[in-house]
Every structure is written in structure tokens, then in C-alpha cells.
Design an enzyme around this catalytic site. Structure first.
Site, short mmCIF file in Angstrom:
data_model
loop_
_atom_site.label_atom_id
_atom_site.label_comp_id
_atom_site.label_asym_id
_atom_site.label_seq_id
_atom_site.Cartn_x
_atom_site.Cartn_y
_atom_site.Cartn_z
N SER A 160 2.94 -2.39 10.61
CA SER A 160 4.36 -2.44 10.98
C SER A 160 5.05 -3.76 10.63
O SER A 160 5.91 -4.24 11.37
CB SER A 160 4.55 -2.11 12.47
OG SER A 160 4.18 -0.76 12.71
N ASN A 201 0.88 -1.17 0.00
CA ASN A 201 0.00 0.00 0.00
C ASN A 201 0.92 1.23 0.00
O ASN A 201 1.50 1.56 1.03
CB ASN A 201 -0.88 -0.03 1.25
CG ASN A 201 -1.72 1.23 1.40
OD1 ASN A 201 -1.80 2.04 0.47
ND2 ASN A 201 -2.32 1.41 2.56
N HIS A 215 -9.57 1.26 4.56
CA HIS A 215 -8.28 1.35 5.24
C HIS A 215 -8.40 2.31 6.43
O HIS A 215 -9.13 3.31 6.36
CB HIS A 215 -7.20 1.83 4.26
CG HIS A 215 -5.84 1.83 4.89
ND1 HIS A 215 -5.39 2.87 5.64
CD2 HIS A 215 -4.86 0.88 4.90
CE1 HIS A 215 -4.17 2.57 6.10
NE2 HIS A 215 -3.83 1.37 5.65
N GLU A 243 -6.70 4.70 7.47
CA GLU A 243 -6.53 6.15 7.19
C GLU A 243 -7.75 6.74 6.49
O GLU A 243 -8.08 7.90 6.67
CB GLU A 243 -5.24 6.36 6.37
CG GLU A 243 -4.02 6.21 7.27
CD GLU A 243 -2.83 5.57 6.60
OE1 GLU A 243 -2.73 5.58 5.36
OE2 GLU A 243 -1.97 5.02 7.33
N LYS A 293 0.19 4.34 -0.41
CA LYS A 293 -0.40 5.57 0.15
C LYS A 293 -0.06 6.78 -0.75
O LYS A 293 0.00 6.63 -1.96
CB LYS A 293 0.07 5.75 1.59
CG LYS A 293 -0.14 4.48 2.43
CD LYS A 293 0.11 4.65 3.90
CE LYS A 293 -0.13 3.31 4.60
NZ LYS A 293 -0.01 3.39 6.04
N GLY A 311 2.07 1.94 11.04
CA GLY A 311 3.09 2.99 10.98
C GLY A 311 3.70 3.34 12.33
O GLY A 311 4.26 4.42 12.50
N GLU A 371 -5.81 -5.09 10.39
CA GLU A 371 -4.79 -4.07 10.61
C GLU A 371 -5.15 -3.26 11.86
O GLU A 371 -5.91 -2.29 11.77
CB GLU A 371 -4.70 -3.12 9.42
CG GLU A 371 -4.28 -3.77 8.14
CD GLU A 371 -3.65 -2.74 7.19
OE1 GLU A 371 -2.50 -2.93 6.81
OE2 GLU A 371 -4.32 -1.76 6.85
P1 PGA Z 1 2.58 0.10 7.82
O1 PGA Z 1 1.17 0.37 7.14
O2 PGA Z 1 3.14 -1.17 7.22
O3 PGA Z 1 3.42 1.31 7.49
O4 PGA Z 1 2.35 -0.05 9.29
C1 PGA Z 1 0.28 -0.67 6.86
C2 PGA Z 1 -0.93 -0.14 6.17
O5 PGA Z 1 -1.29 1.03 6.39
O6 PGA Z 1 -1.57 -0.85 5.38
#
Ligand code: PGA
Length: 242
Positions: free
Chosen positions: A206, A11, A92, A94, A13, A169, A163
Site C-alpha cells: 500500500s 510489480n 511474493h 500472492e 501483477k 492492496g 511486505e
Molecule cells: P500494493 O502491492 O502496492 O498494491 O499494496 C504491493 C505488492 O504486492 O508488491
């Protein structure tokens, strides 16, 4: 390769221009053999990437809840399918927390995606607060029940990415044991909600070079959804050749 049957979903982003995306993909195509490598770049780069790199599946990071009409800034499932998208992330964290998407909007998005050939990847997860209050399964149940309420009564394939919001993150990944336990429970819950669903399960939050194997070794984990670590060429190359 030990994990050739697993799914590696990147992903990206709000990162990577078309030039940067092409350069990245050029350097991983030869490393892809059996593994399922899926990438969600930005909307505007999807078409060019899908045309150029046939052994990578490209998909979108989100999709409109509406099929068409006066919805400025939106991109429909049919438009995505037409430019070569093979999957779409839905809900997601976000999108839910920064752009106020709700369980109801994820339900509409799923309905839209199911009218195309794309595979829906529904993302669910609890906040730290919910976890600390012992509400993880309660939150996930609502996200599943609501999110799947318009699901088809025909057989369809669905990916669910667990998730946890607190793991995205933050470098505070859920342990593989916890992820596996939750995903097993998600599998059981979904089979009760809609027996027409053929399910694949992902963990995200992460994921990095030090912990990825622990997830891929687990029985209920079909693959990983990766944000930050998927932006780095050397790291992602190591993931997909695992
Ligand atoms: P990350 O994000 O691997 O940076 O924790 C995962 C995601 O947002 O799908």
C-alpha cells in the site's frame, strides 16, 4: 531529486498487455534520470520491453524452482536471463497464498536465480493473524532461514522486500517506523545467516503518493516495491522523480 539513490520497483501483477506496457514505458523514459526504476511485467512482455527500453530494468514476477524438464507452464531462470530479465521476484505473498508456494520453493527459486546474472528479490511478510498474535519476527525468521538455506557460499547481492500480507492492496500500510525497525532487524538476521550476502532492503504494501516519502526517508529502506500505485502512469511518474 531527493531520493535519486532509491529503488522504485513496480510489480504489475496480472495487468497490462504488451501494447499498454509499451505506451506506459514510453511516457516514463524521459523522466528517469538517476533513479533505479525496475518493472516486473508479465512474462510474455519481458523480452520486447527489455529490448526497447534500455534505461529501465525489467524482471519477472516469479521464476520456476526447476532448471528444465517436464514442468508444463513453468519459466526457468536461464530463460528469463536470456530474454533480458535483470531481476526476479521470489516468494511474493500472492505466489505463497494463491499458488501455494512454500519457503522450500522460494529456496529452490533463489538457488536457480543465483545461477544467472539476475538479482533475486525475496519477498517476505507476516499475515494479520501472525501480527495480532505477536509472531511477526518468528514468521519472518522462518521465511529467511528456510528461504536462504541453499544460498551460495560466494558473495552475492540480494534484495529483500518486507511486505506484510495485511498491507498488500489494502490501503493499510505499515508505518515507516515499523517498516524501518523490521528491516533493520532483517539486516541483522541475514548477516548472521549468511555473511556473503550484500543486502538491499525494500518496503512494500500500500505504498502511495501520500506515504512514499516517509519510507524513502528512513535509514534502512533502500526503496519500495509497489503494486497498485505503479499501474497509474501519473502516480508512478511522480514516484520516480522524487
Ligand atoms: P500494493 O502491492 O502496492 O498494491 O499494496 C504491493 C505488492 O504486492 O508488491
Amino acid at each position: 531529486m531527493r531520493f535519486e539513490k532509491k529503488y522504485f520497483i513496480a510489480n504489475w501483477k496480472l495487468n497490462k498487455t504488451l501494447t499498454e506496457s509499451c505506451k506506459f514505458c514510453e511516457q516514463i523514459v524521459d523522466a528517469i534520470h538517476q533513479s533505479h526504476v525496475w518493472i516486473a511485467p508479465s512474462f510474455c512482455n519481458l523480452h520486447a520491453l527489455a529490448k526497447k527500453f534500455e534505461n529501465i530494468k525489467f524482471g519477472s514476477q516469479s521464476v520456476s524452482r526447476y532448471p528444465q524438464g517436464a514442468y508444463t507452464g513453468e519459466v526457468s531462470a536461464k530463460m528469463l536471463e536470456d530474454v533480458g530479465a535483470k531481476f526476479s521476484l521470489i516468494g511474493h505473498s500472492e505466489r505463497r497464498h494463491v499458488f501455494n508456494e512454500t519457503n522450500d520453493s522460494t529456496a529452490h527459486q533463489l538457488k536457480e536465480v543465483l545461477q544467472t546474472s539476475m538479482t533475486p528479490v525475496l519477498c517476505i511478510g507476516e499475515t494479520l493473524d501472525a501480527k495480532n498474535n505477536g509472531l511477526t519476527k518468528q514468521v519472518l525468521s522462518i521465511q529467511l532461514e528456510e528461504g536462504l538455506k541453499y544460498g551460495s557460499d560466494q558473495a552475492f547481492q540480494l534484495f529483500i522486500a518486507y511486505e506484510p500480507v495485511w498491507a498488500i492492496g489494502t490501503n493499510l500500510a505499515a508505518t515507516a517506523e515499523m517498516a524501518d525497525e523490521i528491516l533493520a532487524w532483517i539486516k541483522m538476521t541475514v548477516s548472521h545467516l549468511n555473511p556473503n550476502i550484500s543486502l538491499k532492503l525494500l518496503y512494500g504494501g500500500s505504498v502511495n503518493l501520500d506515504n512514499i516519502d516517509t519510507y524513502l526517508e528512513k535509514k534502512h529502506i533502500d526503496g519500495v516495491l509497489v503494486g497498485g500505485a505503479s499501474l497509474d502512469l501519473q502516480t508512478f511518474k511522480k514516484f520516480i522523480t522524487k
